[in-house]
Design a protein around this motif. Structure first.
Motif, mmCIF file in Angstrom:
data_model
loop_
_atom_site.group_PDB
_atom_site.id
_atom_site.type_symbol
_atom_site.label_atom_id
_atom_site.label_comp_id
_atom_site.label_asym_id
_atom_site.label_seq_id
_atom_site.Cartn_x
_atom_site.Cartn_y
_atom_site.Cartn_z
ATOM 1 N N ASP A 3 24.266 32.214 84.377
ATOM 2 C CA ASP A 3 24.229 31.446 83.126
ATOM 3 C C ASP A 3 23.234 32.122 82.192
ATOM 4 N N GLU A 49 31.590 27.280 89.316
ATOM 5 C CA GLU A 49 32.212 26.920 90.613
ATOM 6 C C GLU A 49 33.396 27.822 90.919
ATOM 7 N N ARG A 58 29.165 24.692 84.520
ATOM 8 C CA ARG A 58 29.127 24.455 85.973
ATOM 9 C C ARG A 58 30.525 24.587 86.573
ATOM 10 N N ASP A 62 26.727 22.175 79.629
ATOM 11 C CA ASP A 62 26.325 22.537 80.997
ATOM 12 C C ASP A 62 27.382 22.168 82.031
ATOM 13 N N ASP A 63 28.051 21.025 81.838
ATOM 14 C CA ASP A 63 29.096 20.634 82.807
ATOM 15 C C ASP A 63 30.240 21.643 82.787
#
Ligand SMILES: NC(=O)c1ccc[n+]([C@@H]2O[C@H](COP(=O)([O-])OP(=O)(O)OC[C@H]3O[C@@H](n4cnc5c(N)ncnc54)[C@H](OP(=O)(O)O)[C@@H]3O)[C@@H](O)[C@H]2O)c1
Length: 215
Positions: A179, A168, A164, A160-161
């Protein structure tokens, strides 16, 4: 954020344009260093919002926190293996549509896998792989829109990071990240990429269309 883009072709230009438009730094690497320099110059000419581009030598060290392989599959797999010792701690982005280029009818990956999943097997353990940008044509990324609509960029991955971080970048560049779930969703994204190519001729849309979820 610093993004290394391997491949100064159509998608290198498209993704590079969105990266610098979002105020981020693009580092361009190509087998032909002149092509990398030309694209970096072009991106700097078009840059606004504080973004910038540089060229780096092939086979040298990769400066990006995110590394986008803007190359054809299975060439991407070879390129990932070439740079594998440098990919630890970075986010790897696979954008490929692994089409059989002799027929443009099928994907060359096994039915129970995808280019992104094959690439995930080749990166150092623990390196996150995100599937992104495979349904957005290069020209629409340069333009930053299709038919006046914001682009959707579908993201698949386990981490998930990492998703992310890519989201961004996508958002900063003016597109909408969507997603779609774990990395195995890349199978559907890659089939969708092939379908999007196949409808260009019948629609006469000249690779200017976009796949978008709209409601
Ligand atoms: N074009 C699109 O609209 C589009 C849309 C969605 C997804 N995609 C996917 O994006 C990927 C790239 O497509 P493209 O149209 O941008 O291709 P392209 O115009 O042929 O660009 C690929 C570039 O990568 C270089 N390259 C290949 N292997 C390399 C390596 N190991 N190290 C450094 N540079 C390397 C190539 O050099 P050489 O010329 O020497 O091989 C070429 O300059 C493909 O996987 C495609 O399926 C494309």
């Amino acid at each position: 954020m610093r993004v290394t883009i391997i491949g100064a072709g159509n998608m290198g230009r498209g993704i590079g344009t969105r990266v610098v438009a979002g105020g981020n730094e693009a580092e361009i690497v190509d087998r032909d260093p002149d092509e990398a320099r030309k694209l970096a110059d072009e991106l700097n000419g078009a840059a606004h919002g504080g973004g910038s581009a540089t060229a780096a030598e092939p086979g040298g060290s990769l400066g990006g926190d995110v590394v986008v392989f803007a190359t054809w599959y299975p060439g991407s797999l070879e390129a990932v293996k070439q740079y594998a010792d440098q990919l630890g701690g970075k986010v790897v982005v696979d954008i490929s549509n692994p089409v059989d280029t002799s027929t443009f009818e099928e994907l060359v990956t096994p039915r129970d896998s995808s280019a992104a999943e094959e690439i995930a097997k080749a990166v150092p353990e623990g390196t996150p792989v995100v599937k992104a940008f495979n349904t957005t044509f290069a020209g629409t990324l340069v333009a930053g829109e299709a038919a006046g609509q914001q682009l959707d960029v579908f993201l698949a991955g386990e981490d998930d990071d990492a998703k992310r971080k890519v989201a961004e970048l996508v958002e900063a560049g003016g597109a909408r990240p969507v997603d779609v779930g774990p990395l195995r969703r890349a199978r559907q994204l890659e089939e969708l990429g092939l379908l999007h190519m196949k409808v260009q001729d019948p629609l006469g849309s000249g690779f200017k269309s976009a796949v978008k979820i709209h409601w």
